[in-house]
Design a protein around this motif. Structure first.
Motif: not given
Length: 105
Positions: A6-7, A11-13, A15-20
């Motif tokens: 879960g951690k 952390a991955w989510e 750091d994500r840039d969904l728009n990019a």
């Protein structure tokens, strides 16, 4: 590959840039850089079971085989025997009959 917890997922989510990511996907499509997938046709066992609306366990029990055997047939790794082929053909053509048999068990 790191273990997903879960951690680590949070952390991955974060750091994500969904728009990019979306813009990059659109650019790939516009440039013709798309991945195509080949859809394989279903085996007769898989078609029959899906038409019947039964789970693998239920369908296998009606055919008198293990769930694992049915899974092998559905994935095309093994072929059903003559008698099983006939039952599967009946199940595919008359799924209602199979449902009625399942309900009387």
């Amino acid at each position: 590959m790191p273990k997903l917890t879960g951690k680590t997922i949070k952390a991955w989510e974060a750091d994500r840039d969904l728009n990019a990511e979306l813009e990059a996907s659109i650019a790939d499509i516009e440039q013709g850089n798309v991945t195509t997938y080949t859809v394989t046709t279903l085996t007769s066992a898989a078609r029959a079971r899906l038409k019947s609306g039964l789970s693998q366990t239920e369908f296998a029990a009606l055919l008198g085989v293990s769930r694992r055997t049915l899974e092998q047939w559905e994935q095309g790794r093994r072929e059903p025997s003559g008698a099983a082929k006939t039952l599967i053909r009946i199940a595919e053509q008359c799924p209602q009959a199979l449902k009625e048999v399942a309900e009387t068990r």
